[in-house]
Design an enzyme around this catalytic site. Structure first.
Site, mmCIF file in Angstrom:
data_model
loop_
_atom_site.group_PDB
_atom_site.id
_atom_site.type_symbol
_atom_site.label_atom_id
_atom_site.label_comp_id
_atom_site.label_asym_id
_atom_site.label_seq_id
_atom_site.Cartn_x
_atom_site.Cartn_y
_atom_site.Cartn_z
ATOM 1 N N GLU A 211 -24.000 55.790 -19.138
ATOM 2 C CA GLU A 211 -24.867 55.805 -17.961
ATOM 3 C C GLU A 211 -25.080 57.233 -17.451
ATOM 4 O OE1 GLU A 211 -26.360 53.286 -17.704
ATOM 5 O OE2 GLU A 211 -25.162 51.470 -17.791
ATOM 6 N N GLU B 15 -28.562 53.104 -12.240
ATOM 7 C CA GLU B 15 -27.539 53.524 -13.195
ATOM 8 C C GLU B 15 -26.521 54.486 -12.604
ATOM 9 O OE1 GLU B 15 -28.361 54.187 -17.131
ATOM 10 O OE2 GLU B 15 -29.917 52.688 -17.296
ATOM 11 N N HIS C 78 -23.600 46.957 -23.380
ATOM 12 C CA HIS C 78 -22.850 46.930 -22.118
ATOM 13 C C HIS C 78 -22.761 45.509 -21.574
ATOM 14 C CE1 HIS C 78 -24.206 51.376 -21.259
ATOM 15 N NE2 HIS C 78 -23.471 51.263 -22.352
ATOM 16 N N ASP D 185 -26.941 45.159 -16.085
ATOM 17 C CA ASP D 185 -27.178 45.615 -17.455
ATOM 18 C C ASP D 185 -28.208 44.729 -18.151
ATOM 19 O OD1 ASP D 185 -25.737 47.988 -18.051
ATOM 20 O OD2 ASP D 185 -23.865 46.882 -17.920
ATOM 21 N N TYR E 182 -19.033 42.767 -21.147
ATOM 22 C CA TYR E 182 -18.416 42.010 -20.057
ATOM 23 C C TYR E 182 -18.075 40.593 -20.495
ATOM 24 C CZ TYR E 182 -19.890 45.993 -17.296
ATOM 25 O OH TYR E 182 -20.050 47.263 -16.817
ATOM 26 N N GLU F 87 -27.688 49.232 -23.481
ATOM 27 C CA GLU F 87 -27.570 48.397 -22.282
ATOM 28 C C GLU F 87 -27.235 46.957 -22.668
ATOM 29 O OE1 GLU F 87 -27.311 49.546 -19.448
ATOM 30 O OE2 GLU F 87 -28.523 51.347 -19.218
ATOM 31 N N HIS G 243 -27.903 58.439 -19.512
ATOM 32 C CA HIS G 243 -29.146 57.754 -19.144
ATOM 33 C C HIS G 243 -29.693 58.294 -17.826
ATOM 34 C CE1 HIS G 243 -27.548 53.960 -21.481
ATOM 35 N NE2 HIS G 243 -27.659 55.045 -22.241
#
Length: 327
Positions: A197, A163, A106, A72, A110, A103, A200
């Protein structure tokens, strides 16, 4: 009184009332409709589940999410920046601006998971592993080299492969736990990411097809041959990456099936024929169950889930790789 004289246009305003490609408008609306932030998902509610995992499982989860963070980061810092340079319309540039931001969301998500589940020393180990894993670094190098030096259609192929294919060796883990009724809030973030995703990959695949269809038949054959060669190269590396992650826990072959299934989806987004024989019926049903589980619905005022903010994260199916954009 001096009248204003007409001058040559130096910079053109974007006009959303004069759309050149209706897919740009539909994609923008889809992207903004799906907007979300990781801060609204109560990840701490997964701590009880986290404590039930073995050390090997915890290590797997950390490394999986470390790898996804790297990919990402690549998409947000380099991928979309390069794709934007080859845009056909101003509205396409606007869509890429949105995609680039998400992105980054994203990648940050994490870290939110890490800060909730892991100690500082564990987080340090995760990022050290991510920065030095041979196969993870190899796929980042392959994709980024194409972003920096590839032709416009090659860049789009690389992006769709990343992706719609390469992410999924990592997505397997949280979907497996969700299918087993564990780590539901972590998985809720993953499902939101998957939903993004899907858009995308479909949108960039559509833009690839516009350019591809303008080529001569010989050039199309050349690009298609190059595309499949790239996929073979990426898949060979991804097999080794999956082995380093999953051999110790015994999931490797099931993950490879899931990877092949999603590699076919990437090819479909690009308007090409599937390469592998694997279908949804071959994927571990527990993982498919994780994909098809509806969103949680948390407290409406404090800890809200995407069920309250954004509607339902619906079941993933073959049709999810076509987001309803008119072709």
């Amino acid at each position: 009184m001096e009248t204003n004289k007409m001058v040559e246009t130096y910079y053109k305003s974007i006009n959303w009332n004069a759309i050149e490609d209706q897919v740009d408008k539909a994609t923008w609306e889809k992207l903004t409709e799906q907007f979300w932030l990781d801060t609204r998902i109560p990840l701490s509610n997964d701590l009880d589940d986290w404590r039930t995992l073995t050390p090997e499982e915890k290590n797997l989860v950390g490394h999986v999410f470390g790898g996804l963070t790297l990919l990402d980061t690549l998409q947000s810092q380099d991928g979309n920046d390069q794709l934007r340079k080859d845009a056909r319309t101003q509205h396409e540039i606007a869509c890429f601006n949105n995609i680039q931001f998400m992105e980054s969301v994203h990648a940050k998500s994490y870290s939110s998971i890490f800060s909730t589940l892991n100690t500082d020393s564990e987080i340090e180990e995760i990022f050290d592993w991510t920065d030095h894993n041979e196969y993870l670094q190899t796929k980042a190098e392959i994709i980024n080299d194409l972003y920096q030096n590839g032709e416009p259609l090659q860049k789009k192929i690389a992006s769709v492969f990343l992706e719609t294919f390469l992410f999924y060796s990592g997505f397997y883990t949280p979907l497996y736990y969700l299918g087993n009724n564990k780590l539901a809030n972590v998985a809720e973030i993953i499902k939101l990411i998957i939903r993004d995703e899907s858009v995308h990959g479909t949108y960039i695949g559509y833009k690839f097809q516009l350019g591809f269809n303008e080529l001569s038949e010989d050039k199309q054959t050349e690009i298609a041959d190059w595309m499949y060669d790239l996929l073979y190269r990426l898949y060979e590396n991804e097999e080794k990456y999956a082995e380093t992650l999953y051999d110790g826990i015994g999931w490797t072959e099931e993950v490879k099936t899931f990877m092949r299934y999603n590699a076919n989806k990437a090819l479909m987004n690009l308007g090409q024929n599937p390469l592998f024989p694997d279908t949804a019926d071959d994927v571990n049903p527990i993982v498919m169950n994780g994909l098809s589980t509806g969103t949680s619905n948390h407290d409406f005022f404090s800890q809200v889930g995407n069920g309250y903010l954004f509607g339902h994260v619906t079941a993933m199916s073959d049709e999810d790789y076509n987001i309803g954009l008119d072709r």
